[in-house]
Motif scaffolding. Structure first.
Motif, PDB file in Angstrom:
ATOM      1  N   LYS A  47       0.986  -1.197  -0.104  1.00  0.00           N
ATOM      2  CA  LYS A  47       0.150  -0.063   0.173  1.00  0.00           C
ATOM      3  C   LYS A  47       1.112   1.223   0.018  1.00  0.00           C
ATOM      4  N   ASN A  48       1.865   1.344   0.937  1.00  0.00           N
ATOM      5  CA  ASN A  48       2.759   2.606   0.903  1.00  0.00           C
ATOM      6  C   ASN A  48       3.753   2.729  -0.062  1.00  0.00           C
ATOM      7  N   VAL A  49       3.915   1.709  -0.915  1.00  0.00           N
ATOM      8  CA  VAL A  49       4.613   1.762  -2.251  1.00  0.00           C
ATOM      9  C   VAL A  49       3.867   2.310  -3.209  1.00  0.00           C
ATOM     10  N   PHE A  50       2.566   1.967  -3.403  1.00  0.00           N
ATOM     11  CA  PHE A  50       1.713   2.440  -4.602  1.00  0.00           C
ATOM     12  C   PHE A  50       1.474   4.021  -3.918  1.00  0.00           C
ATOM     13  N   TYR A 101       5.741  -1.291 -15.785  1.00  0.00           N
ATOM     14  CA  TYR A 101       4.785  -1.566 -16.988  1.00  0.00           C
ATOM     15  C   TYR A 101       3.311  -1.138 -16.786  1.00  0.00           C
ATOM     16  N   PHE A 102       2.420  -1.203 -17.603  1.00  0.00           N
ATOM     17  CA  PHE A 102       1.007  -0.831 -17.300  1.00  0.00           C
ATOM     18  C   PHE A 102       0.373  -1.882 -18.111  1.00  0.00           C
ATOM     19  N   VAL A 205      -5.960  -4.708 -12.004  1.00  0.00           N
ATOM     20  CA  VAL A 205      -6.376  -3.535 -11.421  1.00  0.00           C
ATOM     21  C   VAL A 205      -5.202  -2.466 -12.129  1.00  0.00           C
ATOM     22  N   PHE A 206      -5.784  -1.437 -12.866  1.00  0.00           N
ATOM     23  CA  PHE A 206      -4.968  -0.570 -13.619  1.00  0.00           C
ATOM     24  C   PHE A 206      -4.909   0.718 -12.919  1.00  0.00           C
ATOM     25  N   MET A 207      -4.000   0.964 -11.905  1.00  0.00           N
ATOM     26  CA  MET A 207      -4.035   1.946 -11.037  1.00  0.00           C
ATOM     27  C   MET A 207      -3.568   3.237 -12.126  1.00  0.00           C
ATOM     28  N   GLN A 208      -4.313   3.896 -12.330  1.00  0.00           N
ATOM     29  CA  GLN A 208      -4.297   5.044 -13.441  1.00  0.00           C
ATOM     30  C   GLN A 208      -4.554   6.393 -12.889  1.00  0.00           C
ATOM     31  N   PHE A 209      -5.473   6.872 -11.837  1.00  0.00           N
ATOM     32  CA  PHE A 209      -5.777   7.853 -11.541  1.00  0.00           C
ATOM     33  C   PHE A 209      -5.532   8.422  -9.780  1.00  0.00           C
ATOM     34  N   GLU A 210      -5.598   9.371  -9.613  1.00  0.00           N
ATOM     35  CA  GLU A 210      -5.549   9.764  -8.006  1.00  0.00           C
ATOM     36  C   GLU A 210      -7.050  10.450  -7.789  1.00  0.00           C
ATOM     37  N   GLN A 211      -7.832   9.990  -6.940  1.00  0.00           N
ATOM     38  CA  GLN A 211      -9.091  10.930  -6.449  1.00  0.00           C
ATOM     39  C   GLN A 211      -8.359  11.853  -5.570  1.00  0.00           C
ATOM     40  N   VAL A 212      -8.635  13.097  -5.982  1.00  0.00           N
ATOM     41  CA  VAL A 212      -8.245  14.025  -5.264  1.00  0.00           C
ATOM     42  C   VAL A 212      -9.449  14.658  -4.249  1.00  0.00           C
ATOM     43  N   ARG A 217     -10.622  13.590 -10.364  1.00  0.00           N
ATOM     44  CA  ARG A 217      -9.551  12.739 -10.506  1.00  0.00           C
ATOM     45  C   ARG A 217      -8.463  13.105 -11.526  1.00  0.00           C
ATOM     46  N   ILE A 218      -7.140  12.793 -11.063  1.00  0.00           N
ATOM     47  CA  ILE A 218      -6.155  13.364 -11.995  1.00  0.00           C
ATOM     48  C   ILE A 218      -5.291  12.206 -12.471  1.00  0.00           C
ATOM     49  N   LEU A 219      -4.567  12.259 -13.508  1.00  0.00           N
ATOM     50  CA  LEU A 219      -3.744  10.933 -13.905  1.00  0.00           C
ATOM     51  C   LEU A 219      -2.466  10.874 -12.799  1.00  0.00           C
ATOM     52  N   LEU A 220      -2.371   9.590 -12.544  1.00  0.00           N
ATOM     53  CA  LEU A 220      -1.024   9.332 -11.685  1.00  0.00           C
ATOM     54  C   LEU A 220       0.312   9.650 -12.642  1.00  0.00           C
ATOM     55  N   PRO A 221       1.191  10.134 -12.114  1.00  0.00           N
ATOM     56  CA  PRO A 221       2.575  10.393 -12.943  1.00  0.00           C
ATOM     57  C   PRO A 221       3.097   9.080 -13.139  1.00  0.00           C
ATOM     58  N   LYS A 222       2.912   7.912 -12.261  1.00  0.00           N
ATOM     59  CA  LYS A 222       3.541   6.592 -12.712  1.00  0.00           C
ATOM     60  C   LYS A 222       2.563   5.441 -12.261  1.00  0.00           C
ATOM     61  N   PRO A 223       1.477   5.443 -13.460  1.00  0.00           N
ATOM     62  CA  PRO A 223       0.325   4.463 -13.230  1.00  0.00           C
ATOM     63  C   PRO A 223       1.073   2.998 -12.874  1.00  0.00           C
ATOM     64  N   SER A 224       0.184   2.345 -12.268  1.00  0.00           N
ATOM     65  CA  SER A 224       0.879   1.104 -11.748  1.00  0.00           C
ATOM     66  C   SER A 224      -0.193  -0.181 -11.939  1.00  0.00           C
ATOM     67  N   ILE A 225       0.332  -1.305 -11.341  1.00  0.00           N
ATOM     68  CA  ILE A 225      -0.534  -2.664 -11.673  1.00  0.00           C
ATOM     69  C   ILE A 225      -0.603  -3.327 -10.261  1.00  0.00           C
ATOM     70  N   ASP A 226      -1.668  -3.763 -10.182  1.00  0.00           N
ATOM     71  CA  ASP A 226      -2.022  -4.591  -8.904  1.00  0.00           C
ATOM     72  C   ASP A 226      -3.026  -5.819  -9.245  1.00  0.00           C
ATOM     73  N   THR A 227      -2.603  -7.040  -9.378  1.00  0.00           N
ATOM     74  CA  THR A 227      -3.381  -8.254  -9.758  1.00  0.00           C
ATOM     75  C   THR A 227      -3.752  -9.139  -8.502  1.00  0.00           C
TER      76      THR A 227
END
Length: 886
Positions: A47-50, A101-102, A205-212, A217-227
């Motif tokens: 969680k804290n890495v994401f 990767y995304f 899960v395509f971790m693509q946004f940040e809910q502010v 929502r805004i785009l994350l600078p480094k989108p991530s993957i969680d499966t």
């Protein structure tokens, strides 16, 4: 490839070949998310890495994560055993990308694993995407070659994941397997999607946004993957079944249950077999991760899981505790993948055996009461709430167990009445507390505990964690927040900080949040299980409900652990050297030292202390594992465990064992004690123990002071340096230092005697002694009166005796003046005159002149003193006047 263990290994090996770090499963008790009761997904440890708080040396990871869903909002307990896929414990396979990767690479990796490594037929697979995620839709078409009909758009939140109201979020994409039209159910998104035909086996899960903010929502600078891929589900698919309980691992466990009970696993009692197999895994893994049965928090959930399985064992006809006999089979099936099961096998076995033994003692009585109370109740009626509460409070029946026992008859429970009975008990407890002697200072803690509950202690196997602030106090009163510069007390829902008890001091360390830092100066236990962290806010503001990172001072904790374990070893070594009468009477375990009070009627000789120290350090060098078990108090004491003085124990206790007795065989344990403190993992971690003091505390009670670990080494090093300096000054080798020092001491004593003799001769012979040197007569009585200096006060009587010899018949009065101006006076009267003159009366006259009062002695010799040595001559004259009758 068909076995569960092989499937798990294949998954991890595949992602390792594709550049992923294979990360071990995190514990079931989350260390970095205090809002979760148990780890319930693979991403929890990341969680804290994401969120960017934590950095790791890799950007791709793969895990087989153990998960539990049996409490809180994620609770599948009631369904377990009655469906094909519900579990309290399950394994989640996952791969993760932290800004690497995304979507395209995640889809490619997933599809290749499923269709090539696992060789699932493509025509049995379909996928879902979030309805607005056209990118994912296009990638599945291009990479997997799926037609539009096999890519289903889902417009609901089922396919959009969010970490919370704010924070990382993004669309999901799921892979489903079609078990065939002989199984009821429809595809995802259809009206009958809840059937068993189409089974989700993987979620990306395509971790693509940040809910502010809500709606923003805004785009994350480094989108991530969680499966996440459920191992039980994919194993069922690969083994040709739609039922998780038909996989090889579950069949193996169920088979052992069937063998031990003699009940077929496929008959009308099928659900009981499944409950036991599932709950065995949850119970064992929770105990291995430090959770033990209790009546609150995680321990209560564990107890519910255990007792539900034990109730089903009873339904299968088991007349003796069953669960603990299943542990070897579980370790055999899963111990290779999860070595913590192997390490904790003894603790798991003992905990299950103890819990089931105790539960069976109350089960028969509780069921009898339940039968009596519900005999006349029909379907649709309810058991009285106060009866349900009595079963809970007196017989250990959780409310849900009572409900479960009545469910088959269609009888309910008056839950409102149950809650009302619970509140009445609390009111009675409040009234009892208000009448106690501690009410004036401690009443606030009763209110705190009633409002927020107990604090869960994580510190047996963790020094870092997260906790949610449940209460704040300042100057003894509850407050909403603390700000920079303020001192106060913080209570959390869980903590790795040890609260002072059993002689062990409380932990210190630091708490941090996004904009706050708190220094923890001490940790105290209140009411047994509320941990009060004494803090100073060094910056920012902390408020109720805040989540804080908690870090114990590791070096200090390690030193405390070493000293605490050393205390246990000292206790047993003292018993072996001094006798079985040795019993602990108190202790202090601090980072730099330990103190141990014990019953013993006389001082301990140097030789005995040396033997104690040698025994302790022999056990330290064994470097054996320190083991902890959970036992009933009576059973623990019967097994030889020693209770600690002043410690209050519940029905269940932690039993700490360490070391081997050299003369009683390799399996004879050296020390077994009941203890709730923190200890080293192996005796070798203590390092070294040295005794630094032995003294009396009270009649029949001695005290040992000692050091362990680094403080002991530093102490001995300092002692060695002092010895080196000493022998350097003696100009002798260490081997001759004692003799050389003894000779010097004897020389000093001889010189001091000679000097004292010389001073007395000078004092009595005139010279520098001062005063009238001659013997004079006063009213016909010889009087030798003299003031002297440079003579020890203790030598004045000797001078008086010599003066009496000199005068033959008469009185001797001597005033000695010390360097600080104080004086002592001695009067001696020869035997022939004691009927006329009393030395005590005369010395009191002289003492008054010196500013003193009184004096004492015998008629022939008395002594007194005073602060005014300058009046020495006046004192002698007053004595002379008293002799002359003036």
């Amino acid at each position: 490839m068909s076995g569960v263990n092989e499937i798990r290994s294949t998954f991890l090996d595949y992602f390792a070949r594709n550049g992923h770090e294979v990360v071990p499963s995190s514990p079931l008790v989350p260390r970095n998310d205090p809002t979760l009761m148990f780890t319930n997904a693979g991403m929890v440890q990341f969680k804290n890495v994401f969120t960017g708080i934590e950095k790791r040396p890799y950007s791709r990871a793969a895990t087989a994560q153990k998960c539990v869903r049996a409490g809180g909002k994620h609770n599948d307990l009631d369904n377990v055993g009655y469906t094909a896929r519900h579990h309290t414990f399950f394994e989640m396979l996952g791969n993760f990308s932290f800004g690497d990767y995304f979507k395209d690479r995640a889809i490619e990796l997933a599809w290749n694993l499923v269709t090539k490594e696992f060789a699932l037929p493509v025509d049995r697979l379909l996928v879902t995407v979030y309805s607005e995620d056209e990118e994912a839709f296009g990638l599945w078409k291009r990479i997997a070659g799926l037609p539009d009909s096999k890519i289903i758009k889902i417009p609901t939140s089922d396919n959009f994941w969010a970490m919370g109201d704010t924070g990382p979020c993004g669309p999901c994409s799921e892979i489903f397997f079609d078990h065939g039209d002989h199984i009821p159910g429809g595809p995802p998104g259809s009206a009958d999607q809840d059937g068993d035909r189409f089974i989700e086996i993987w979620n990306l899960v395509f971790m693509q946004f940040e809910q502010v903010a809500p709606g923003e929502r805004i785009l994350l600078p480094k989108p991530s993957i969680d499966t996440g891929m459920g191992l039980e589900r994919v194993s069922a698919v690969l083994q040709g079944t739609h039922d998780n309980y038909e996989t090889d691992l579950m069949r193996a466990l169920i088979g052992v249950v069937a063998d031990l009970t003699g009940v077929e696993p496929t008959g009308p009692r099928k659900a009981s077999h499944r409950v036991i197999a599932d709950h065995l895994r949850a119970s064992a893994f929770l105990v291995a991760d430090g959770v033990l049965p209790s009546n609150e928090g995680r321990g209560y959930v564990l107890r519910r899981v255990m007792r539900r399985a034990m109730r089903h064992a009873e339904l299968l006809g088991a007349r003796e505790p069953l669960m603990w006999r299943l542990v070897p089979a579980l370790v055999r099936e899963m111990g290779h993948a999860y070595p913590e099961l192997v390490r904790a096998e003894a603790l798991i076995t003992e905990t299950l055996r103890l819990e089931e033994t105790r539960f069976r003692k109350t089960l028969e009585r509780g069921l009898s009461i339940l039968e009596d109370e519900t005999r006349n109740l029909g379907e649709g009626q309810s058991l009285r709430g106060d009866v349900a509460f009595t079963l809970y409070d007196t017989y250990g029946f959780p409310l849900d167990l009572t409900q479960d026992a009545l469910r088959a008859r269609g009888v309910g429970v008056d839950v409102e009445g149950f809650n009302a009975a619970m509140e009445r008990q609390r009111e009675m407890a409040r009234a009892a507390w208000a009448g106690s002697g501690e009410a004036a200072t401690e009443a606030v803690w009763y209110a705190v505990k009633e409002k927020v509950g107990s604090t869960e202690f994580l510190g047996y196997d963790a020094e870092k964690a997260e906790g949610v602030v449940t209460a704040l106090l300042r100057e003894g009163q509850p407050v909403e927040s603390l700000t920079a510069g303020q001192d106060g007390i913080v209570v959390l829902n869980q903590t790795p900080f040890y609260g002072e008890s059993g002689g062990q001091v409380g932990d210190t360390g630091v708490m941090t949040g996004p904009d706050v830092v708190l220094q923890v100066a001490d940790t105290q236990k209140k009411l047994g299980d509320v941990f009060a962290h004494v803090v100073r806010v060094t910056s920012g503001r902390v408020a109720l409900g805040d989540a804080l990172e908690l870090a114990v001072d590791r070096e200090r904790r390690a030193a405390i652990r070493a000293n605490h374990s050393a205390t246990h070893l000292l206790h047993e070594a003292l018993r072996q050297v001094l006798g079985d009468h040795v019993a602990q009477k108190g202790s202090l375990v601090a980072p730099e030292r330990l103190r141990f009070d014990f019953s013993h009627p006389k001082p301990i000789s140097a030789e005995e202390l040396s033997r104690v120290e040698a025994i302790v350090n022999r056990v330290v060098r064994q470097n054996d594992a320190v083991t902890t078990r959970l036992m009933a108090v009576d059973e623990a004491i019967e097994s030889g465990a020693r209770a600690l003085f002043g410690e209050k124990y519940g029905d269940e206790v932690r039993v700490v064992s360490m070391g081997r007795n050299a003369d009683e065989g390799a399996n004879a344990t050296f020390s077994i004690e009941l203890c709730g403190g923190t200890h080293v993992s192996r005796t070798g971690d203590i390092g070294l123990v040295t005794v630094v003091g032995e003294s009396a505390v009270a009649a029949g009670v001695r005290r040992i002071e000692a050091m362990a670990g680094e403080p002991a080494r530093l102490h001995l090093s300092a002692e060695s340096r002092r010895l080196h300096d000493l022998v350097g000054q003696l100009k002798a080798p260490v081997s001759e230092a004692n003799e050389r020092l003894a000779a010097l001491i004897e020389d000093r004593r001889r010189l001091e005697r000679e000097l004292a003799d010389a001073r007395r001769k000078i004092a009595m012979g005139g010279g520098s002694g001062g005063g009238d040197a001659a013997v004079r007569e006063v009213a016909g009585i010889k009087l030798l009166a003299r003031s002297v200096s440079g003579v020890e006060m203790r030598d004045l009587k000797t001078l008086a005796d010599e003066g009496k010899k000199q005068v033959g018949s008469g009185v001797v009065a001597i005033v000695g003046v010390a360097e600080d101006g104080k004086a002592g006076v001695v009067v001696g009267v020869t035997p022939d005159l004691t009927s006329r003159f009393n030395a005590v009366d005369l010395v009191r006259v002289g003492s008054e002149a010196l500013g003193g009062k009184g004096g004492g002695g015998r008629p022939d010799m008395a002594q007194a003193g005073g602060p005014d040595g300058g009046n020495a001559a006046d004192a002698l004259e007053r004595i002379a006047a008293a002799i002359g009758g003036r």
